[in-house]
Design a protein around this motif. Sequence first.
Motif, PDB file in Angstrom:
ATOM      1  N   GLN A 186       0.862  -1.168   0.000  1.00 26.06           N
ATOM      2  CA  GLN A 186       0.000   0.000   0.000  1.00 26.06           C
ATOM      3  C   GLN A 186       0.907   1.229   0.000  1.00 26.06           C
ATOM      4  O   GLN A 186       2.078   1.145   0.392  1.00 26.06           O
ATOM      5  N   MET A 187       0.399   2.376  -0.426  1.00 30.13           N
ATOM      6  CA  MET A 187       1.210   3.608  -0.372  1.00 30.13           C
ATOM      7  C   MET A 187       1.647   3.876   1.076  1.00 30.13           C
ATOM      8  O   MET A 187       0.945   3.523   2.024  1.00 30.13           O
ATOM      9  N   PHE A 188       2.811   4.457   1.220  1.00 28.78           N
ATOM     10  CA  PHE A 188       3.298   4.898   2.537  1.00 28.78           C
ATOM     11  C   PHE A 188       4.201   6.091   2.276  1.00 28.78           C
ATOM     12  O   PHE A 188       4.748   6.233   1.166  1.00 28.78           O
ATOM     13  N   PHE A 189       4.351   6.960   3.267  1.00 31.52           N
ATOM     14  CA  PHE A 189       5.166   8.161   3.048  1.00 31.52           C
ATOM     15  C   PHE A 189       6.357   8.240   3.990  1.00 31.52           C
ATOM     16  O   PHE A 189       7.232   9.084   3.816  1.00 31.52           O
ATOM     17  N   SER A 219      -1.943  15.556  -6.326  1.00 30.59           N
ATOM     18  CA  SER A 219      -2.792  16.515  -5.622  1.00 30.59           C
ATOM     19  C   SER A 219      -2.803  16.103  -4.155  1.00 30.59           C
ATOM     20  O   SER A 219      -3.275  15.015  -3.815  1.00 30.59           O
ATOM     21  N   PHE A 220      -2.257  16.977  -3.304  1.00 24.44           N
ATOM     22  CA  PHE A 220      -2.149  16.616  -1.888  1.00 24.44           C
ATOM     23  C   PHE A 220      -3.536  16.348  -1.291  1.00 24.44           C
ATOM     24  O   PHE A 220      -3.720  15.395  -0.530  1.00 24.44           O
ATOM     25  N   LYS A 221      -4.516  17.155  -1.703  1.00 24.37           N
ATOM     26  CA  LYS A 221      -5.873  16.997  -1.163  1.00 24.37           C
ATOM     27  C   LYS A 221      -6.429  15.617  -1.538  1.00 24.37           C
ATOM     28  O   LYS A 221      -6.962  14.880  -0.702  1.00 24.37           O
ATOM     29  N   GLN A 222      -6.273  15.261  -2.817  1.00 30.28           N
ATOM     30  CA  GLN A 222      -6.826  13.986  -3.291  1.00 30.28           C
ATOM     31  C   GLN A 222      -6.107  12.801  -2.614  1.00 30.28           C
ATOM     32  O   GLN A 222      -6.741  11.867  -2.133  1.00 30.28           O
ATOM     33  N   ILE A 223      -4.773  12.873  -2.547  1.00 32.98           N
ATOM     34  CA  ILE A 223      -4.012  11.754  -1.994  1.00 32.98           C
ATOM     35  C   ILE A 223      -4.265  11.626  -0.491  1.00 32.98           C
ATOM     36  O   ILE A 223      -4.331  10.518   0.046  1.00 32.98           O
ATOM     37  N   SER A 224      -4.452  12.751   0.204  1.00 30.01           N
ATOM     38  CA  SER A 224      -4.769  12.667   1.641  1.00 30.01           C
ATOM     39  C   SER A 224      -6.077  11.915   1.836  1.00 30.01           C
ATOM     40  O   SER A 224      -6.215  11.117   2.765  1.00 30.01           O
ATOM     41  N   GLY A 225      -7.048  12.171   0.951  1.00 29.39           N
ATOM     42  CA  GLY A 225      -8.337  11.474   1.025  1.00 29.39           C
ATOM     43  C   GLY A 225      -8.167   9.984   0.798  1.00 29.39           C
ATOM     44  O   GLY A 225      -8.674   9.165   1.575  1.00 29.39           O
ATOM     45  N   PHE A 226      -7.402   9.618  -0.237  1.00 29.60           N
ATOM     46  CA  PHE A 226      -7.154   8.185  -0.517  1.00 29.60           C
ATOM     47  C   PHE A 226      -6.478   7.544   0.691  1.00 29.60           C
ATOM     48  O   PHE A 226      -6.827   6.444   1.116  1.00 29.60           O
ATOM     49  N   ALA A 227      -5.467   8.247   1.213  1.00 34.07           N
ATOM     50  CA  ALA A 227      -4.666   7.687   2.310  1.00 34.07           C
ATOM     51  C   ALA A 227      -5.570   7.421   3.522  1.00 34.07           C
ATOM     52  O   ALA A 227      -5.506   6.353   4.131  1.00 34.07           O
ATOM     53  N   ALA A 228      -6.435   8.380   3.826  1.00 33.65           N
ATOM     54  CA  ALA A 228      -7.319   8.212   4.988  1.00 33.65           C
ATOM     55  C   ALA A 228      -8.209   6.986   4.788  1.00 33.65           C
ATOM     56  O   ALA A 228      -8.438   6.208   5.718  1.00 33.65           O
ATOM     57  N   ARG A 229      -8.678   6.791   3.563  1.00 31.69           N
ATOM     58  CA  ARG A 229      -9.587   5.668   3.300  1.00 31.69           C
ATOM     59  C   ARG A 229      -8.883   4.316   3.377  1.00 31.69           C
ATOM     60  O   ARG A 229      -9.493   3.317   3.705  1.00 31.69           O
ATOM     61  N   CYS A 230      -7.591   4.294   3.074  1.00 26.31           N
ATOM     62  CA  CYS A 230      -6.929   2.980   3.063  1.00 26.31           C
ATOM     63  C   CYS A 230      -5.995   2.790   4.259  1.00 26.31           C
ATOM     64  O   CYS A 230      -5.260   1.803   4.314  1.00 26.31           O
ATOM     65  N   GLY A 231      -6.041   3.696   5.207  1.00 27.08           N
ATOM     66  CA  GLY A 231      -5.282   3.487   6.448  1.00 27.08           C
ATOM     67  C   GLY A 231      -3.803   3.848   6.349  1.00 27.08           C
ATOM     68  O   GLY A 231      -3.002   3.417   7.173  1.00 27.08           O
ATOM     69  N   ALA A 232      -3.435   4.647   5.339  1.00 29.55           N
ATOM     70  CA  ALA A 232      -2.036   5.114   5.258  1.00 29.55           C
ATOM     71  C   ALA A 232      -1.978   6.492   5.913  1.00 29.55           C
ATOM     72  O   ALA A 232      -2.869   7.318   5.710  1.00 29.55           O
ATOM     73  N   SER A 233      -0.922   6.736   6.705  1.00 32.67           N
ATOM     74  CA  SER A 233      -0.907   8.023   7.400  1.00 32.67           C
ATOM     75  C   SER A 233      -0.113   9.075   6.621  1.00 32.67           C
ATOM     76  O   SER A 233       0.796   8.757   5.864  1.00 32.67           O
ATOM     77  N   ILE A 234      -0.528  10.312   6.831  1.00 30.87           N
ATOM     78  CA  ILE A 234       0.170  11.450   6.223  1.00 30.87           C
ATOM     79  C   ILE A 234       0.980  12.094   7.346  1.00 30.87           C
ATOM     80  O   ILE A 234       0.414  12.703   8.253  1.00 30.87           O
ATOM     81  N   GLY A 236       3.059  14.672   9.613  1.00 31.85           N
ATOM     82  CA  GLY A 236       2.908  16.119   9.770  1.00 31.85           C
ATOM     83  C   GLY A 236       3.860  16.893   8.859  1.00 31.85           C
ATOM     84  O   GLY A 236       3.476  17.888   8.232  1.00 31.85           O
ATOM     85  N   TRP A 237       5.114  16.418   8.733  1.00 37.05           N
ATOM     86  CA  TRP A 237       6.095  17.151   7.905  1.00 37.05           C
ATOM     87  C   TRP A 237       5.666  17.193   6.447  1.00 37.05           C
ATOM     88  O   TRP A 237       5.942  18.146   5.736  1.00 37.05           O
ATOM     89  N   LEU A 238       4.934  16.138   6.011  1.00 38.97           N
ATOM     90  CA  LEU A 238       4.506  16.080   4.609  1.00 38.97           C
ATOM     91  C   LEU A 238       3.388  17.099   4.379  1.00 38.97           C
ATOM     92  O   LEU A 238       3.399  17.857   3.407  1.00 38.97           O
ATOM     93  N   ALA A 239       2.425  17.115   5.321  1.00 35.91           N
ATOM     94  CA  ALA A 239       1.321  18.074   5.219  1.00 35.91           C
ATOM     95  C   ALA A 239       1.877  19.498   5.214  1.00 35.91           C
ATOM     96  O   ALA A 239       1.425  20.356   4.441  1.00 35.91           O
ATOM     97  N   GLU A 240       2.895  19.741   6.035  1.00 38.07           N
ATOM     98  CA  GLU A 240       3.492  21.084   6.106  1.00 38.07           C
ATOM     99  C   GLU A 240       4.102  21.506   4.773  1.00 38.07           C
ATOM    100  O   GLU A 240       4.007  22.654   4.360  1.00 38.07           O
ATOM    101  N   ARG A 241       4.729  20.532   4.086  1.00 38.54           N
ATOM    102  CA  ARG A 241       5.373  20.868   2.809  1.00 38.54           C
ATOM    103  C   ARG A 241       4.372  21.342   1.762  1.00 38.54           C
ATOM    104  O   ARG A 241       4.706  22.129   0.893  1.00 38.54           O
ATOM    105  N   PHE A 242       3.147  20.813   1.843  1.00 34.15           N
ATOM    106  CA  PHE A 242       2.139  21.199   0.842  1.00 34.15           C
ATOM    107  C   PHE A 242       1.209  22.301   1.346  1.00 34.15           C
ATOM    108  O   PHE A 242       0.376  22.791   0.583  1.00 34.15           O
TER     109      PHE A 242
END
Length: 298
Positions: A186-189, A219-234, A236-242
Amino acid sequence: MNIPSDHRASRQPRGKKPFQVSFEFFPPKTDAMEERFWESIHKLAPLHPRFVSVTYGAGGSTRERTLRMVSQIKAETGVNAAAHLTCVGASRDEVDKVIHAYKTAGIKHIVALRGDPPEGAGKPFVPHPEGYRSAAELVAGIRKIGDFDISVAAYPEMHPQSPSWDVEIENLKRKLEAGANRAITQMFFDNDDYFRFVERARKAGITQSIVPGIQPIHSFKQISGFAARCGASIPGWLAERFDGLEDDPETHALVASAVAAEQVLELVDNGITEFHFYTLNRANLVLALARLLGVRPD
Ligand code: FAD
């Protein structure tokens, strides 16, 4: 300054084994989406990926389109095309028919998945009364029908429905013992999640490849949504960058490529040579990442 040449243009692996890349697409719904799909396929196929895979819509909703796309990719580009398959909401007979259809179409690689209930990934999975109950059972079913190359899913941050790491790793082991050849994550960051996961798997005796699934952030917004749905975490440093880049697509794209490059190169520096890229049917960012790996068109 004496810089070793292999650290300059790209990170070529030191031994003889070259980097191997694969690309994941989803079946397009509209004519406009289909145009972008083919444009991306034709940009990425010349990189000679190990395979290009096409997902299977929730509940088998894209059954025909997945088959049409993989068949056409194979016919038009000669690239090894892999078809995803899930067993949610279908009897064994129905799923077996799809496997036979893949076989007849000359598809040699299946990404075998359980799938999620139609109500969403967060809802409990209830198997069809006459269906395969898990990906491990599906892998065994595929093995009975043909000599397919089989990939299965792995979750560096644990599947959201897993009660513990022991259950999670045992489940992956069951899928591989049933006949799967590799796992794709699964995606991971946070790469540390991946490294810890691989260590757990190796300790449990899993020897097959666990290929990191890399999700470029178009798209950070779109990928954050996907991540939340599949249990991958975003992180804090990544959210800050975008943060604050919603209306600045150019800077967003530059940050996205820097973030993905950093992730991929850190994996390379830790000995990883196989990568699976979630393309979302877009080629450019993935093309750039492949280039960093020295994977180029002929
Ligand atoms: P499984 O491996 O069968 O199980 C999922 C989890 O359930 C396990 O991790 C385990 O913790 C738990 N579990 C299993 N058996 C037991 C047990 N006996 N006791 C307790 N717990 C158990 N979805 C789609 O709809 N279409 C796609 O094309 C698609 N492609 C994907 C590609 C990749 C690379 C990945 C990582 C995921 C993909 N998915 C796709 C999503 C996938 O269907 C979901 O993540 C689904 O929730 C789990 O599928 P699985 O194959 O991992 O299931």
